[in-house]
Scaffold this motif. Structure first.
Motif, short mmCIF file in Angstrom:
data_model
loop_
_atom_site.label_atom_id
_atom_site.label_comp_id
_atom_site.label_asym_id
_atom_site.label_seq_id
_atom_site.Cartn_x
_atom_site.Cartn_y
_atom_site.Cartn_z
N ARG A 182 -3.35 26.03 3.76
CA ARG A 182 -4.10 24.78 3.89
C ARG A 182 -4.23 24.16 2.52
NH1 ARG A 182 -9.56 25.16 2.42
NH2 ARG A 182 -10.21 27.27 1.85
N ALA A 183 -4.69 22.92 2.50
CA ALA A 183 -4.89 22.21 1.24
C ALA A 183 -6.11 21.32 1.36
CB ALA A 183 -3.66 21.39 0.89
N ALA A 184 -6.82 21.17 0.27
CA ALA A 184 -7.97 20.27 0.21
C ALA A 184 -7.66 19.17 -0.81
CB ALA A 184 -9.22 21.04 -0.21
N GLU A 185 -7.82 17.93 -0.39
CA GLU A 185 -7.46 16.80 -1.24
C GLU A 185 -8.66 15.91 -1.54
OE1 GLU A 185 -2.77 16.03 -0.11
OE2 GLU A 185 -4.28 14.70 0.75
N ARG A 186 -8.63 15.33 -2.74
CA ARG A 186 -9.58 14.29 -3.14
C ARG A 186 -8.77 13.08 -3.58
NH1 ARG A 186 -13.52 17.54 -7.26
NH2 ARG A 186 -11.76 17.01 -8.60
N LEU A 187 -9.16 11.90 -3.13
CA LEU A 187 -8.43 10.67 -3.46
C LEU A 187 -9.30 9.78 -4.34
CD1 LEU A 187 -6.87 11.78 -0.97
CD2 LEU A 187 -6.43 9.41 -0.32
N LYS A 188 -8.61 9.10 -5.28
CA LYS A 188 -9.35 8.24 -6.21
C LYS A 188 -8.41 7.16 -6.74
CE LYS A 188 -12.17 8.71 -10.43
NZ LYS A 188 -12.65 9.69 -11.44
N ALA A 189 -8.92 5.97 -6.93
CA ALA A 189 -8.15 4.90 -7.58
C ALA A 189 -8.26 5.06 -9.09
CB ALA A 189 -8.69 3.53 -7.16
N VAL A 190 -7.11 5.04 -9.79
CA VAL A 190 -7.11 5.21 -11.24
C VAL A 190 -6.19 4.17 -11.86
CG1 VAL A 190 -7.58 7.69 -11.12
CG2 VAL A 190 -5.21 6.89 -11.17
N ALA A 191 -6.30 4.02 -13.16
CA ALA A 191 -5.40 3.13 -13.90
C ALA A 191 -4.28 3.96 -14.52
CB ALA A 191 -6.18 2.40 -14.99
N PRO A 207 -2.83 -0.25 -11.18
CA PRO A 207 -3.58 0.62 -10.26
C PRO A 207 -2.67 1.67 -9.61
CG PRO A 207 -3.17 -1.53 -9.24
CD PRO A 207 -2.71 -1.64 -10.67
N LEU A 208 -3.18 2.90 -9.56
CA LEU A 208 -2.48 4.00 -8.91
C LEU A 208 -3.45 4.72 -7.99
CD1 LEU A 208 -0.64 5.64 -11.97
CD2 LEU A 208 0.33 4.01 -10.33
N LEU A 209 -2.91 5.40 -6.99
CA LEU A 209 -3.70 6.28 -6.14
C LEU A 209 -3.52 7.70 -6.66
CD1 LEU A 209 -5.39 6.88 -3.57
CD2 LEU A 209 -3.20 7.20 -2.36
N GLU A 210 -4.62 8.34 -7.03
CA GLU A 210 -4.55 9.72 -7.49
C GLU A 210 -4.94 10.66 -6.35
OE1 GLU A 210 -5.93 11.33 -11.54
OE2 GLU A 210 -7.53 11.97 -10.16
N ILE A 211 -4.06 11.61 -6.05
CA ILE A 211 -4.32 12.62 -5.03
C ILE A 211 -4.48 13.96 -5.75
CG2 ILE A 211 -3.51 13.74 -2.92
CD1 ILE A 211 -1.65 11.30 -2.51
N ASP A 212 -5.67 14.49 -5.72
CA ASP A 212 -6.00 15.75 -6.39
C ASP A 212 -6.07 16.82 -5.30
OD1 ASP A 212 -7.64 17.94 -7.36
OD2 ASP A 212 -8.17 16.68 -9.06
N CYS A 230 0.22 8.02 -7.69
CA CYS A 230 1.17 7.33 -6.82
C CYS A 230 1.09 5.82 -6.97
CB CYS A 230 0.88 7.67 -5.35
SG CYS A 230 0.58 9.43 -5.04
N ALA A 231 2.26 5.20 -7.11
CA ALA A 231 2.36 3.74 -7.05
C ALA A 231 2.40 3.35 -5.57
CB ALA A 231 3.62 3.27 -7.77
N THR A 232 1.49 2.51 -5.15
CA THR A 232 1.37 2.22 -3.72
C THR A 232 1.69 0.76 -3.38
OG1 THR A 232 -1.01 1.82 -3.98
CG2 THR A 232 -0.34 4.04 -3.36
N HIS A 233 2.44 0.06 -4.24
CA HIS A 233 2.75 -1.34 -3.92
C HIS A 233 3.74 -1.44 -2.76
CE1 HIS A 233 5.31 0.12 -7.19
NE2 HIS A 233 6.27 -0.68 -6.78
N ARG A 234 4.42 -0.32 -2.43
CA ARG A 234 5.31 -0.33 -1.26
C ARG A 234 4.97 0.76 -0.26
NH1 ARG A 234 9.14 -1.40 -5.42
NH2 ARG A 234 9.63 0.81 -5.56
N HIS A 235 3.89 1.51 -0.52
CA HIS A 235 3.52 2.63 0.34
C HIS A 235 2.01 2.69 0.51
CE1 HIS A 235 7.48 3.71 -1.32
NE2 HIS A 235 7.66 4.32 -0.17
N HIS A 236 1.58 3.38 1.54
CA HIS A 236 0.16 3.64 1.72
C HIS A 236 -0.06 5.08 2.18
CE1 HIS A 236 1.60 1.92 5.60
NE2 HIS A 236 0.84 2.86 6.14
N TYR A 237 -1.29 5.55 2.02
CA TYR A 237 -1.65 6.92 2.37
C TYR A 237 -2.12 6.95 3.81
CZ TYR A 237 -3.88 11.53 2.01
OH TYR A 237 -4.25 12.84 2.20
N VAL A 238 -1.56 7.88 4.60
CA VAL A 238 -1.91 7.98 6.01
C VAL A 238 -2.61 9.31 6.26
CG1 VAL A 238 -1.02 8.24 8.36
CG2 VAL A 238 -0.09 6.48 6.86
#
Length: 242
Positions: A182-191, A207-212, A230-238
């Motif tokens: 299993r995995a535990a994730e934390r998400l945060k917007a970072v520069a 802006p980047l999406l940080e997945i810890d 992650c650069a999310t200008h063409r992707h999103h987190y589901v």
């Protein structure tokens, strides 16, 4: 005031615990068929129905696979499993694609205080650090920094840099006998830092999406700390909630 005594675990939960211990200790390896339910029940001293309920719980966690008419097998880490269970970036058009990867660095050394804390290690325990760039549709999309305990992955060092596969969880399982449960994730917007920006072809501060993520092995030990920017200008987190 008298403290309440902890209630004993239900019989099926104890059976599940015993089966998980066998999986974690490598009694049954990835892809291997488990003994039939009557044999498991006899070895644990419980009924076949109790074993079946325990196996059902483990199957729901995708750690074993039931194959109709063939038996129960230890789940293997495959590219398909990685894509649908551990990789959550999806194109804005809804398309899923497993990313490619390019290793930027692979080094070993004593853990920092933060690394030791996140992985539950003794101070200055030895770790292996991997930095890699992940590509989606051929374009740089993610900068990953990965730290693993050297004690769990003995033999993984700088000489492996050119041979590291794209899907690391399969490597962990096949070469080192460590299965990520299993995995535990934390998400945060970072520069984006200047280094991130250079790797991703963006401006510094974008802006980047940080997945810890902390990944845990079958025995419950933290086996990997991964920070993905992650650069999310063409992707999103589901994230699918069921």
């Amino acid at each position: 005031m008298r403290a309440k005594l902890a209630r004993p675990l239900p019989l099926y939960a104890r059976a599940k615990q015993a089966l998980m211990q066998k999986l974690g200790s490598g009694v049954w390896r990835a892809g291997e068929k488990l003994p039939p339910e009557p044999a498991l029940a006899a070895s644990l001293g419980v009924s076949q129905g109790t074993v079946r309920r325990a196996l059902d719980d483990i199957a729901k966690a995708n750690l074993i696979v039931r194959r109709q008419g063939r038996g129960t097998y230890v789940a293997e880490h495959t590219q398909a499993r990685a894509l649908f269970h551990f990789f959550h970036l999806v194109g804005d058009d809804g398309r899923r694609a497993l990313p490619g990867s390019r290793v930027l660095s692979l080094k070993a050394g004593p853990a920092t205080r933060e690394e030791a804390s996140r992985l539950g290690l003794a101070a200055a325990a030895r770790v292996v650090r991997l930095q890699r760039l992940r590509l989606l549709d051929g374009a740089a999309a993610i900068v990953e920094r990965i730290v693993v305990p050297a004690a769990l992955f003995q033999g993984l060092d700088v000489r492996d840099r050119a041979d590291l596969p794209n899907e690391l969880y399969k490597l962990y399982q096949d070469r080192f006998g460590v299965s990520v449960a299993r995995a535990a994730e934390r998400l945060k917007a970072v520069a984006a830092s200047p280094e991130d920006a250079a790797h991703l072809g963006l401006r510094s501060g974008a802006p980047l999406l940080e997945i810890d993520r902390i990944a845990f092995a079958l025995d419950g030990r933290a086996c990997e700390w991964r920070v993905s920017r992650c650069a999310t200008h063409r992707h999103h987190y589901v994230s699918e909630v069921v």
